[in-house]
Design a protein around this motif. Structure first.
Motif, PDB file in Angstrom:
ATOM      1  N   PRO A 100       0.819  -1.220   0.000  1.00  0.00           N
ATOM      2  CA  PRO A 100       0.000   0.000   0.000  1.00  0.00           C
ATOM      3  C   PRO A 100       0.855   1.274   0.000  1.00  0.00           C
ATOM      4  N   ASP A 101       1.950   1.286   0.761  1.00  0.00           N
ATOM      5  CA  ASP A 101       2.840   2.467   0.778  1.00  0.00           C
ATOM      6  C   ASP A 101       3.449   2.731  -0.599  1.00  0.00           C
ATOM      7  N   ASP A 102       3.807   1.643  -1.296  1.00  0.00           N
ATOM      8  CA  ASP A 102       4.374   1.794  -2.644  1.00  0.00           C
ATOM      9  C   ASP A 102       3.368   2.475  -3.573  1.00  0.00           C
ATOM     10  N   ILE A 103       2.114   2.087  -3.454  1.00  0.00           N
ATOM     11  CA  ILE A 103       1.072   2.681  -4.314  1.00  0.00           C
ATOM     12  C   ILE A 103       0.951   4.174  -4.003  1.00  0.00           C
ATOM     13  N   PHE A 104       0.936   4.503  -2.717  1.00  0.00           N
ATOM     14  CA  PHE A 104       0.785   5.905  -2.297  1.00  0.00           C
ATOM     15  C   PHE A 104       1.965   6.751  -2.803  1.00  0.00           C
ATOM     16  N   ILE A 105       3.173   6.267  -2.563  1.00  0.00           N
ATOM     17  CA  ILE A 105       4.376   7.039  -2.927  1.00  0.00           C
ATOM     18  C   ILE A 105       4.493   7.194  -4.443  1.00  0.00           C
ATOM     19  N   SER A 106       4.270   6.090  -5.165  1.00  0.00           N
ATOM     20  CA  SER A 106       4.436   6.155  -6.623  1.00  0.00           C
ATOM     21  C   SER A 106       3.364   7.027  -7.264  1.00  0.00           C
ATOM     22  N   THR A 107       2.182   7.052  -6.670  1.00  0.00           N
ATOM     23  CA  THR A 107       1.131   7.950  -7.162  1.00  0.00           C
ATOM     24  C   THR A 107       1.602   9.394  -7.046  1.00  0.00           C
ATOM     25  N   GLN A 108       2.188   9.715  -5.899  1.00  0.00           N
ATOM     26  CA  GLN A 108       2.636  11.096  -5.693  1.00  0.00           C
ATOM     27  C   GLN A 108       3.776  11.457  -6.651  1.00  0.00           C
ATOM     28  N   THR A 109       4.687  10.521  -6.866  1.00  0.00           N
ATOM     29  CA  THR A 109       5.806  10.792  -7.779  1.00  0.00           C
ATOM     30  C   THR A 109       5.301  11.035  -9.199  1.00  0.00           C
ATOM     31  N   ALA A 110       4.423  10.139  -9.652  1.00  0.00           N
ATOM     32  CA  ALA A 110       3.911  10.268 -11.025  1.00  0.00           C
ATOM     33  C   ALA A 110       3.135  11.575 -11.182  1.00  0.00           C
ATOM     34  N   LEU A 111       2.300  11.889 -10.205  1.00  0.00           N
ATOM     35  CA  LEU A 111       1.497  13.108 -10.330  1.00  0.00           C
ATOM     36  C   LEU A 111       2.355  14.366 -10.206  1.00  0.00           C
ATOM     37  N   ALA A 112       3.405  14.288  -9.406  1.00  0.00           N
ATOM     38  CA  ALA A 112       4.319  15.434  -9.305  1.00  0.00           C
ATOM     39  C   ALA A 112       4.994  15.679 -10.657  1.00  0.00           C
ATOM     40  N   GLU A 113       5.455  14.589 -11.257  1.00  0.00           N
ATOM     41  CA  GLU A 113       6.060  14.714 -12.591  1.00  0.00           C
ATOM     42  C   GLU A 113       5.072  15.258 -13.597  1.00  0.00           C
ATOM     43  N   LEU A 114       3.862  14.729 -13.571  1.00  0.00           N
ATOM     44  CA  LEU A 114       2.829  15.192 -14.505  1.00  0.00           C
ATOM     45  C   LEU A 114       2.543  16.673 -14.296  1.00  0.00           C
ATOM     46  N   ALA A 115       2.458  17.084 -13.024  1.00  0.00           N
ATOM     47  CA  ALA A 115       2.180  18.502 -12.732  1.00  0.00           C
ATOM     48  C   ALA A 115       3.290  19.384 -13.304  1.00  0.00           C
ATOM     49  N   HIS A 116       4.519  18.934 -13.167  1.00  0.00           N
ATOM     50  CA  HIS A 116       5.651  19.713 -13.709  1.00  0.00           C
ATOM     51  C   HIS A 116       5.609  19.788 -15.239  1.00  0.00           C
ATOM     52  N   SER A 117       4.847  18.894 -15.871  1.00  0.00           N
ATOM     53  CA  SER A 117       4.790  18.910 -17.340  1.00  0.00           C
ATOM     54  C   SER A 117       3.470  19.470 -17.856  1.00  0.00           C
ATOM     55  N   GLY A 118       2.708  20.164 -17.002  1.00  0.00           N
ATOM     56  CA  GLY A 118       1.507  20.867 -17.459  1.00  0.00           C
ATOM     57  C   GLY A 118       0.224  20.076 -17.379  1.00  0.00           C
ATOM     58  N   CYS A 119       0.281  18.886 -16.795  1.00  0.00           N
ATOM     59  CA  CYS A 119      -0.918  18.050 -16.687  1.00  0.00           C
ATOM     60  C   CYS A 119      -1.760  18.483 -15.481  1.00  0.00           C
ATOM     61  N   THR A 120      -3.071  18.512 -15.671  1.00  0.00           N
ATOM     62  CA  THR A 120      -3.963  18.873 -14.560  1.00  0.00           C
ATOM     63  C   THR A 120      -4.986  17.778 -14.258  1.00  0.00           C
ATOM     64  N   THR A 121      -5.187  16.860 -15.209  1.00  0.00           N
ATOM     65  CA  THR A 121      -6.085  15.711 -14.985  1.00  0.00           C
ATOM     66  C   THR A 121      -5.385  14.468 -15.503  1.00  0.00           C
ATOM     67  N   ALA A 122      -5.348  13.425 -14.666  1.00  0.00           N
ATOM     68  CA  ALA A 122      -4.668  12.200 -15.093  1.00  0.00           C
ATOM     69  C   ALA A 122      -5.556  10.998 -14.853  1.00  0.00           C
ATOM     70  N   SER A 123      -5.574  10.145 -15.863  1.00  0.00           N
ATOM     71  CA  SER A 123      -6.203   8.854 -15.695  1.00  0.00           C
ATOM     72  C   SER A 123      -5.101   7.887 -15.274  1.00  0.00           C
ATOM     73  N   ASP A 124      -5.427   6.969 -14.348  1.00  0.00           N
ATOM     74  CA  ASP A 124      -4.437   5.945 -13.992  1.00  0.00           C
ATOM     75  C   ASP A 124      -5.092   4.586 -14.047  1.00  0.00           C
ATOM     76  N   HIS A 125      -4.319   3.584 -14.404  1.00  0.00           N
ATOM     77  CA  HIS A 125      -4.824   2.217 -14.530  1.00  0.00           C
ATOM     78  C   HIS A 125      -4.021   1.327 -13.586  1.00  0.00           C
ATOM     79  N   LEU A 126      -4.621   1.025 -12.434  1.00  0.00           N
ATOM     80  CA  LEU A 126      -3.972   0.154 -11.436  1.00  0.00           C
ATOM     81  C   LEU A 126      -4.670  -1.200 -11.497  1.00  0.00           C
ATOM     82  N   TYR A 127      -3.904  -2.246 -11.831  1.00  0.00           N
ATOM     83  CA  TYR A 127      -4.558  -3.544 -12.051  1.00  0.00           C
ATOM     84  C   TYR A 127      -3.948  -4.680 -11.232  1.00  0.00           C
ATOM     85  N   LEU A 128      -3.044  -4.349 -10.284  1.00  0.00           N
ATOM     86  CA  LEU A 128      -2.542  -5.351  -9.343  1.00  0.00           C
ATOM     87  C   LEU A 128      -2.774  -4.826  -7.927  1.00  0.00           C
ATOM     88  N   PHE A 129      -3.249  -5.689  -7.061  1.00  0.00           N
ATOM     89  CA  PHE A 129      -3.536  -5.248  -5.689  1.00  0.00           C
ATOM     90  C   PHE A 129      -2.930  -6.227  -4.686  1.00  0.00           C
TER      91      PHE A 129
END
Ligand SMILES: [Zn+2]
Length: 460
Positions: A100-129
């Motif tokens: 669960p921590d990996d999911i939380f941290i990686s979400t923040q990293t990906a969204l931080a990167e996306l924000a730095h590249s001008g993204c304001t809405t992101a779709s994500d596909h998580l298929y392993l739990f």
């Protein structure tokens, strides 16, 4: 009530008339655009006023396909040069260790990167739990960063022993998948204008999901009015798999399981023929074009020009960071433009004389990244700068080395020139990135935590 006034920027509205205001601005009230136009026509005061002279300002980019968790497994040496199926088979056992921590941290990293590249809405596909991970961990991580997300409740139910690609250890029962899907929709899905969280049902791909789960997911999505998403026709291998197992090509299989409609969008859709493009057009299915991932895995080149000519909605996705190794959405806009031109070159069209040439322009590519993505996600409240729409936008300072000599056309400059971090990203009137700095989290600490988690995950 809070108001924000932006003045003296080069405004690109991406509205139906593609209006641009070389000295323009926005007036925002409570997260929505109240006025857009020439600076001189806007109100003179607001709670916050920002003079963005020398900046180009566009609607926030919309990311139509990603797997945030894969930011933990970028550049894994064993799969740097693999094709899709071998890449997946090597990575599944690593991903089976996600927490669960990996999911939380990686979400923040990906969204931080996306924000730095001008993204304001992101779709994500998580298929392993695995190990108690839930989509809730992703939603919690996203809330802190402040971007809008369409969180896809992905799933895999067809393990190796049943003829699927993933090992049995990472697939779940149909019953538990559907139960969790229902819980997530009822807990989080918000379809109102200005929504920050929407839930999507997203069985992973034809080669990892049973036919029954495809049908049941479609039935549940329609019952609740949520969208459907999956990978489709990414590689030629998949075409062979579908023909052998189901007796249909991938698009034909989707028709059989009731997966066509304006509530469905497919990632990749590279290996389609002319009739299948018409199927998408007739049923208003959307496509998430992921040029970098398709190049990285040598999967092929999607027929974007043909999709657009047929009236199919096409958005852009960075795809998972293990098959792109980055989450730079403005960079993806550039890749889309360049790859479309490569395809023109292969078909010989570009060798005709200049008068007959019609290659993808910078503005066409920006349209895919804004309006195209919004249409694919089924949203009319984002994707352009117009009265009543969400105050989601990004701005680039043109007074940079990367743009020196390119100011003859500031809009094309941000696509043609080497993509860099943007200077401002605003979601619902709130600054996520300001003067190039991410405001919503401690970026240094996030990088440290992310690298620790990645080391642990990959080394086992
Ligand atoms: Zn993907």
């Amino acid at each position: 009530m809070s108001t924000l006034l932006i003045k003296h920027a080069y405004i690109v509205t991406m509205d139906d008339h593609q209006r641009e205001f070389p000295d323009g601005g926005l007036f925002v009230r409570d997260g929505f655009i109240e006025q857009v136009g020439a600076s001189g026509e806007l109100p003179e005061a607001a709670d916050e006023v920002l003079d963005l002279q020398g900046h180009v300002l566009l609607p926030g980019l919309v990311n139509a396909h990603h797997h945030f968790y894969q930011t933990l497994t970028r550049v894994v040496p064993a799969v740097q040069d693999a094709n899709l199926f071998n890449w997946l088979k090597t990575l599944y056992p690593i991903w089976a260790r996600l927490t669960p921590d990996d999911i939380f941290i990686s979400t923040q990293t990906a969204l931080a990167e996306l924000a730095h590249s001008g993204c304001t809405t992101a779709s994500d596909h998580l298929y392993l739990f695995p190990n108690g991970s839930r989509l809730d961990d992703e939603i919690a991580g996203a809330r802190e960063i402040g971007l809008r997300i369409h969180a896809s409740r992905g799933s895999m139910s067809l393990g190796e022993s049943q003829g699927g690609l993933p090992p049995d250890s990472v697939v779940d029962s149909e019953e538990s998948i559907l139960k969790d899907s229902q819980r997530l929709i009822e807990s989080y899905h918000d379809a109102k204008p200005g929504s920050y969280v929407q839930i999507v049902l997203a069985p992973c791909s034809p080669f990892s999901v049973t036919t029954e789960l495809m049908r049941e997911s479609a039935r549940m999505a329609r019952q609740y009015g949520v969208h459907l998403h999956t990978h489709l026709a990414e590689t030629e291998d998949e075409e062979q798999f579908c023909l052998q197992r189901f007796g249909y090509r991938p698009v034909g299989y989707m028709q059989q399981v009731d997966w066509v409609g304006e509530d469905v969008w497919f990632a990749h859709a590279v290996w389609v023929n002319a009739e299948e493009i018409q199927v998408f057009a007739q049923h208003k299915c959307g496509v998430a074009h992921c040029p970098t991932s398709n190049m990285r895995l040598a999967s092929g080149i999607a027929p974007v020009k043909e999709y657009r000519a047929a009236g199919v909605n096409v958005g852009l996705g960075v795809d998972g960071s293990a098959s792109n190794d980055g989450s730079h959405l403005l960079g993806e806009v550039r890749q889309a433009m360049l790859l479309a031109r490569v395809k023109e070159g292969i078909t010989g069209y570009s060798r005709s004389n200049d008068a007959g040439r019609k290659v993808m322009t910078a503005r066409d590519a920006l349209w895919l990244g804004t309006r195209g993505g919004a249409a694919v996600l089924g949203r009319s409240d984002i994707g352009s700068l117009e009265t009543g729409k969400c105050a989601d936008f990004f701005a680039c300072n043109l007074n940079q080395l990367d743009f020196a000599g390119a100011l003859h056309d500031p809009v094309a400059a941000i696509v043609f020139c080497q993509p860099r971090g943007v200077d401002y990203t605003v979601v619902g009137g709130r600054f996520i990135v300001k003067e190039g700095c991410l405001l919503s989290t401690d970026e240094g600490r996030l990088i440290e935590k992310h690298n620790q988690a990645a080391r642990k995950l990959v080394s086992g």
